[in-house]
Design a protein around this motif. Structure first.
Motif, PDB file in Angstrom:
ATOM      1  N   LYS A 136       1.817  17.321  -2.076  1.00  0.00           N
ATOM      2  CA  LYS A 136       2.957  16.578  -1.851  1.00  0.00           C
ATOM      3  C   LYS A 136       3.017  16.637  -0.141  1.00  0.00           C
ATOM      4  CE  LYS A 136       6.088  15.857  -5.283  1.00  0.00           C
ATOM      5  NZ  LYS A 136       7.531  15.881  -5.886  1.00  0.00           N
ATOM      6  N   SER A 137       3.426  17.904   0.349  1.00  0.00           N
ATOM      7  CA  SER A 137       3.408  18.196   2.001  1.00  0.00           C
ATOM      8  C   SER A 137       1.777  17.855   2.446  1.00  0.00           C
ATOM      9  CB  SER A 137       3.643  19.346   2.160  1.00  0.00           C
ATOM     10  OG  SER A 137       3.620  19.824   3.627  1.00  0.00           O
ATOM     11  N   LYS A 138       0.774  17.868   1.911  1.00  0.00           N
ATOM     12  CA  LYS A 138      -0.651  17.604   2.758  1.00  0.00           C
ATOM     13  C   LYS A 138      -0.576  16.479   2.571  1.00  0.00           C
ATOM     14  CE  LYS A 138      -5.589  18.151   2.180  1.00  0.00           C
ATOM     15  NZ  LYS A 138      -6.336  18.781   1.221  1.00  0.00           N
ATOM     16  N   ALA A 139       0.022  15.374   1.441  1.00  0.00           N
ATOM     17  CA  ALA A 139      -0.089  14.252   1.339  1.00  0.00           C
ATOM     18  C   ALA A 139       0.570  13.371   1.772  1.00  0.00           C
ATOM     19  CB  ALA A 139       0.242  13.165   0.045  1.00  0.00           C
ATOM     20  N   PHE A 140       1.899  13.830   2.505  1.00  0.00           N
ATOM     21  CA  PHE A 140       2.676  13.189   3.398  1.00  0.00           C
ATOM     22  C   PHE A 140       2.440  13.200   4.641  1.00  0.00           C
ATOM     23  CE2 PHE A 140       6.583  13.305  -0.265  1.00  0.00           C
ATOM     24  CZ  PHE A 140       6.217  11.657  -0.045  1.00  0.00           C
ATOM     25  N   SER A 141       2.243  14.363   5.002  1.00  0.00           N
ATOM     26  CA  SER A 141       0.837  14.651   6.417  1.00  0.00           C
ATOM     27  C   SER A 141       0.373  13.697   6.410  1.00  0.00           C
ATOM     28  CB  SER A 141       0.885  16.117   6.544  1.00  0.00           C
ATOM     29  OG  SER A 141       0.038  16.255   7.404  1.00  0.00           O
ATOM     30  N   ILE A 158       2.571   9.533  -4.354  1.00  0.00           N
ATOM     31  CA  ILE A 158       2.852  11.445  -4.374  1.00  0.00           C
ATOM     32  C   ILE A 158       3.435  11.968  -4.856  1.00  0.00           C
ATOM     33  CG2 ILE A 158       3.460  12.343  -2.286  1.00  0.00           C
ATOM     34  CD1 ILE A 158       1.985  10.669  -0.387  1.00  0.00           C
ATOM     35  N   LEU A 159       4.746  11.125  -5.411  1.00  0.00           N
ATOM     36  CA  LEU A 159       5.837  12.308  -6.182  1.00  0.00           C
ATOM     37  C   LEU A 159       5.312  12.036  -7.553  1.00  0.00           C
ATOM     38  CD1 LEU A 159       8.826   8.837  -5.256  1.00  0.00           C
ATOM     39  CD2 LEU A 159       8.621  11.520  -4.553  1.00  0.00           C
ATOM     40  N   GLN A 160       4.464  12.007  -8.097  1.00  0.00           N
ATOM     41  CA  GLN A 160       3.623  12.231  -9.595  1.00  0.00           C
ATOM     42  C   GLN A 160       2.962  13.863  -9.082  1.00  0.00           C
ATOM     43  OE1 GLN A 160       1.823   9.246 -11.306  1.00  0.00           O
ATOM     44  NE2 GLN A 160       2.925   7.637 -11.273  1.00  0.00           N
ATOM     45  N   ILE A 161       2.873  14.095  -8.134  1.00  0.00           N
ATOM     46  CA  ILE A 161       1.699  15.721  -7.923  1.00  0.00           C
ATOM     47  C   ILE A 161       3.316  16.500  -7.874  1.00  0.00           C
ATOM     48  CG2 ILE A 161       0.889  17.199  -6.285  1.00  0.00           C
ATOM     49  CD1 ILE A 161      -0.001  14.161  -4.504  1.00  0.00           C
ATOM     50  N   THR A 162       2.950  17.192  -9.156  1.00  0.00           N
ATOM     51  CA  THR A 162       3.688  18.291  -9.107  1.00  0.00           C
ATOM     52  C   THR A 162       3.680  19.409  -8.080  1.00  0.00           C
ATOM     53  OG1 THR A 162       1.699  19.681 -10.342  1.00  0.00           O
ATOM     54  CG2 THR A 162       3.100  17.794 -12.189  1.00  0.00           C
ATOM     55  N   SER A 163       2.502  19.931  -7.424  1.00  0.00           N
ATOM     56  CA  SER A 163       2.403  21.143  -6.610  1.00  0.00           C
ATOM     57  C   SER A 163       3.337  20.373  -4.869  1.00  0.00           C
ATOM     58  CB  SER A 163       1.372  21.556  -6.099  1.00  0.00           C
ATOM     59  OG  SER A 163       0.487  20.703  -5.615  1.00  0.00           O
ATOM     60  N   SER A 164       4.574  21.609  -4.267  1.00  0.00           N
ATOM     61  CA  SER A 164       5.188  20.967  -3.603  1.00  0.00           C
ATOM     62  C   SER A 164       4.102  21.015  -2.123  1.00  0.00           C
ATOM     63  CB  SER A 164       5.738  22.205  -3.476  1.00  0.00           C
ATOM     64  OG  SER A 164       5.639  23.325  -3.263  1.00  0.00           O
ATOM     65  N   GLY A 165       3.076  21.692  -2.573  1.00  0.00           N
ATOM     66  CA  GLY A 165       1.968  21.622  -1.050  1.00  0.00           C
ATOM     67  C   GLY A 165       1.274  20.435  -1.523  1.00  0.00           C
ATOM     68  N   SER A 189       1.047  -1.714  -0.119  1.00  0.00           N
ATOM     69  CA  SER A 189      -0.111  -0.667  -0.542  1.00  0.00           C
ATOM     70  C   SER A 189       0.940   1.113  -0.131  1.00  0.00           C
ATOM     71  CB  SER A 189      -1.110   0.101   1.006  1.00  0.00           C
ATOM     72  OG  SER A 189      -1.647  -1.391   1.216  1.00  0.00           O
ATOM     73  N   TYR A 190       2.117   1.228   0.976  1.00  0.00           N
ATOM     74  CA  TYR A 190       2.553   1.970   0.980  1.00  0.00           C
ATOM     75  C   TYR A 190       3.983   2.567  -0.338  1.00  0.00           C
ATOM     76  CZ  TYR A 190       1.012   4.664   5.294  1.00  0.00           C
ATOM     77  OH  TYR A 190       0.404   4.829   6.066  1.00  0.00           O
ATOM     78  N   CYS A 191       4.198   1.723  -0.735  1.00  0.00           N
ATOM     79  CA  CYS A 191       4.561   1.461  -2.214  1.00  0.00           C
ATOM     80  C   CYS A 191       3.966   2.674  -3.335  1.00  0.00           C
ATOM     81  CB  CYS A 191       4.940   0.036  -2.882  1.00  0.00           C
ATOM     82  SG  CYS A 191       6.608  -0.221  -2.074  1.00  0.00           S
ATOM     83  N   LYS A 192       2.816   2.138  -3.376  1.00  0.00           N
ATOM     84  CA  LYS A 192       1.808   2.914  -4.279  1.00  0.00           C
ATOM     85  C   LYS A 192       1.735   4.307  -3.945  1.00  0.00           C
ATOM     86  CE  LYS A 192       0.627  -1.001  -6.975  1.00  0.00           C
ATOM     87  NZ  LYS A 192       0.587  -1.089  -8.143  1.00  0.00           N
ATOM     88  N   ILE A 193       1.031   4.479  -2.759  1.00  0.00           N
ATOM     89  CA  ILE A 193       1.075   5.534  -2.305  1.00  0.00           C
ATOM     90  C   ILE A 193       2.549   6.627  -2.653  1.00  0.00           C
ATOM     91  CG2 ILE A 193       0.513   7.133   0.098  1.00  0.00           C
ATOM     92  CD1 ILE A 193      -0.499   5.123   1.346  1.00  0.00           C
ATOM     93  N   ILE A 194       3.290   5.915  -1.776  1.00  0.00           N
ATOM     94  CA  ILE A 194       4.259   6.695  -1.878  1.00  0.00           C
ATOM     95  C   ILE A 194       4.869   7.418  -3.797  1.00  0.00           C
ATOM     96  CG2 ILE A 194       6.857   6.907  -2.533  1.00  0.00           C
ATOM     97  CD1 ILE A 194       7.301   5.423   0.388  1.00  0.00           C
ATOM     98  N   SER A 195       4.612   6.507  -4.069  1.00  0.00           N
ATOM     99  CA  SER A 195       4.452   6.332  -6.116  1.00  0.00           C
ATOM    100  C   SER A 195       3.088   7.074  -6.355  1.00  0.00           C
ATOM    101  CB  SER A 195       4.281   4.894  -6.955  1.00  0.00           C
ATOM    102  OG  SER A 195       4.678   5.483  -8.210  1.00  0.00           O
TER     103      SER A 195
END
Length: 332
Positions: free
Chosen positions: A257-262, A248-255, A240-246
């Motif tokens: 990415k930050s929200k998703a990682f949080s 998230i890395l495709q998100i262009t905006s830094s904001g 699940s987290y391999c898919k999640i990280i993959s």
């Protein structure tokens, strides 16, 4: 990781520890009426310190998890799948801790370490049920984060209330099955090495360690249970987290990415704490070839991890913190 981690640890050590050598006096299990928990320390002077320490941790764990449950149930904004699973996890953590700590506190107060045969099996079953459910709930929560991150458009449709309740009930049924499979293994015991149990509770690994026989059917069942309830949940979380990280890395905006990682970071931290302490039990057991050396790690994942979970979720989650502030101020 509760019962699953204990059984997984036991399978890795089974070939060298289950058979009783010819010079070891064995006991017929039909004549055994009680076991003796050796506890964390045999030093009488240290008992009041242990009592105060575990009572303090218990009085922090139970109200902390109840506060998380209260916050989630009282705020309509938190009536989402993620927080629903979190409330169930908090309830399960309280049950898991109560199963072991209350018996330990009673033993220290009464200066008795005896536990009946039926009482020991009951405690083992409860440890497995709540520990395994913790294990599976973390997997379910990882799947929930996967759906929210990788399939946001279908999330509200797929993760509907009926399906969420089904996942919780399925988690409980699987945990109950896990405990019954352990019982099936224990009921095959004929002779045991001793009535002394290393540790402060009747955990599956310690109970299985007492057995003198090593039949093929029992060994096969032990490995099968370890694979189903230990390896599969860990694999599900990692996938699940391999898919999640993959994603998230495709998100262009830094904001973004930050929200998703949080959002996923809090759950990932709890997963690392839960499985990290379970791995610590295994490493200590392998390095020292004794369950006695794994006492600290056992306390970590049976007592400390459930105690820290409310702090992790309340301090790192803005929604939970905001709701708790409203509860304290009387605005909710």
């Amino acid at each position: 990781m509760g019962g699953s981690s204990d059984l997984f640890i036991m399978t890795l050590q089974r070939s060298s520890s289950t058979q009783c050598s010819s010079h070891v006096a064995t006991l017929n299990l039909t004549h055994v009426t009680e076991f003796h928990l050796l506890g964390l320390s045999e030093d009488p002077a240290f008992q009041p310190i242990l009592f105060g320490l575990f009572l303090s941790m218990y009085l922090i764990t139970v109200p902390g998890n109840l506060l998380i449950i209260l916050a989630i149930t009282s705020d309509p904004h938190l009536h989402t799948p993620m927080y629903f699973f979190l409330s169930i996890l908090s309830l399960d953590d309280n049950c898991f801790t109560s199963t072991t700590v209350l018996k330990l506190l009673a033993d220290i107060q009464t200066h008795s370490r005896a536990i009946s045969y039926s009482g020991c099996l009951t405690q083992m079953c409860l440890v497995i049920i709540f520990g395994c459910m913790d294990d599976i709930l973390l997997t379910v929560m990882a799947y929930d984060r996967y759906m929210a991150t990788c399939h946001p458009l279908y999330y509200s449709v797929l993760m509907n209330p009926r399906f969420c309740i089904f996942l919780v009930l399925a988690s409980f049924c699987v945990s109950l099955l896990d405990s019954q499979l352990h019982n099936l293994i224990v009921f095959q015991f004929t002779y045991i090495k001793q009535v002394e149990i290393l540790g402060f509770c009747c955990k599956p690994a310690q109970i299985l360690h007492l057995d003198c026989s090593d039949t093929f059917a029992k060994s096969l069942l032990t490995y099968l249970v370890a694979a189903l309830f230990g390896f599969l949940p860990i694999s599900g979380i990692l996938l699940s987290y391999c898919k999640i990280i993959s994603s998230i890395l495709q998100i262009t905006s830094s904001g973004g990415k930050s929200k998703a990682f949080s959002t996923c970071g809090t759950h990932l931290l709890v997963v690392c704490l839960f499985y990290g302490t379970a791995v610590g039990v295994y490493l200590e057991s392998v390095v020292f070839h004794s369950f006695k050396e794994g006492k600290v790690a056992s306390v970590m994942y049976t007592v400390v991890a459930p105690m820290l979970n409310p702090f992790i979720y309340s301090l790192r989650n803005k929604d939970i913190k905001a709701t708790i502030r409203k509860l304290y101020s009387g605005r909710l």
